[in-house]
Design a protein around this motif. Structure first.
Motif: not given
Length: 324
Positions: A11, A19, A95, A97, A104, A117, A141-142, A276, A279-280, A289
């Motif tokens: 994180g 964001t 965002a 995923v 990524t 994420v 992050t993730g 996840s 986090y979203l 973040i």
């Protein structure tokens, strides 16, 4: 928080980096992208996305009401991954995923601004996703596994099943950016334990049967199957092939073990997708973040006891969270 295996949560971010959600009004419909390396309709991908959506609903985010989700499937095609990443970024989501280290990397190439994420990721420092786990230097992050620890543990488990093991084989996918690191770490672990490692890289499903045959012909005592959309999508062929050759094998995901694999040791993806979603939720509510809680390592001692693993005190000392 429930964990089934060792999961590390990455994180944080640039303190001054907002964001996309924070710049918009509270009442607008938020937009989230998902980039999958798998094919549309894949059973495991469907389960993971359902877990993500369910947790989002529990947190107050409902598709068609206050949330729009755009999913792109890349069908394990490298060019399609790059195209899909660009398509999602063009939608200007709040965002995105990411589902693998490969997706990524493609998303990071496509955007430096949209929060990413990573539901499942390799070592973010080694892969260049960030310079420092404690203070991530980008927009990612993730969740990630620490493969240097897990690689040795997998060998130890296999040796319990095959005490006379002198050689083990590793099936891995070179196109996955994490797997080159995993192969290196697995080789280091094998040398430490005095076990020869037979490296079996595969590029597509047609390589699976020949790889298993090589493992048999070279007298490998056991097989380690690295997690990748290619190996997961063809899990049945690998599981049945190992059974036919009477080769004990260890996989990464719990879902693979439930699907017939002898055993697994690694993360449970469904847990990662549920987290996840959390986090979203934080990002969509305007947090940066850098505002998100940070955990470098979490250990579930209940699971460790269940599978008969003694967690070293040195590892426990490194954990930010321990479930007893």
């Amino acid at each position: 928080m429930r964990r089934r295996e060792f999961i590390a949560l990455v994180g944080g971010g640039l303190a001054a980096w907002p964001t996309a959600a924070s710049a918009q009004t509270v009442n607008r419909v938020r937009r989230v992208g998902i980039l999958s390396n798998l094919a549309e309709g894949d059973v495991e991908a469907t389960k993971r996305f359902d877990a993500l959506k369910l947790r989002l609903r529990e947190l107050g985010w409902t598709e068609g009401k206050n949330l729009q989700i755009d999913i792109r499937f890349a069908y394990n095609d490298s060019e399609r991954i790059r195209q899909a990443a660009a398509e999602l970024v063009e939608l200007v989501p709040d965002a995105i995923v990411s589902t693998t280290s490969t997706t990524t990397r493609a998303l990071m190439t496509a955007t430096k601004d949209v929060p990413i994420v990573a539901a499942v990721s390799g070592d973010p420092v080694a892969l260049g996703f960030t310079k420092d786990l404690s203070h991530p230097s980008g927009n990612v992050t993730g969740f990630t596994t620490f493969n240097d620890v897990l690689a040795a543990k997998r060998f130890e488990m296999l040796r319990e099943i095959v005490p006379s093991m002198r050689m083990a084989a590793l099936i891995w996918v070179p196109e996955n950016p994490q797997h080159a690191l995993l192969e290196k770490q697995t080789k280091t672990a094998s040398q430490t334990l005095g076990i020869e490692l037979l490296s079996l890289p595969i590029k597509d499903a047609n390589d699976i049967a020949p790889a298993l045959s090589i493992a048999r012909d070279q007298h490998a005592s056991a097989i380690i199957v690295a997690a990748d959309p290619l190996t997961v999508a063809n899990g049945r062929a690998i599981i049945e092939g190992c059974a036919a050759l009477k080769q004990p094998a260890i996989h990464i995901f719990v879902s693979e073990m439930k699907g017939g694999a002898l055993m697994s040791y690694g993360i449970e993806p469904l847990d990662s997708y549920r987290r996840s979603a959390e986090y979203l939720d934080s990002l969509l509510k305007g947090k940066r973040i850098a505002d998100l809680p940070f955990h470098t390592l979490a250990i579930n001692l209940q699971t460790a006891r269940l599978i008969g693993i003694k967690v070293p005190p040195t590892l426990l000392a490194r954990a930010d969270e321990v479930i007893e």
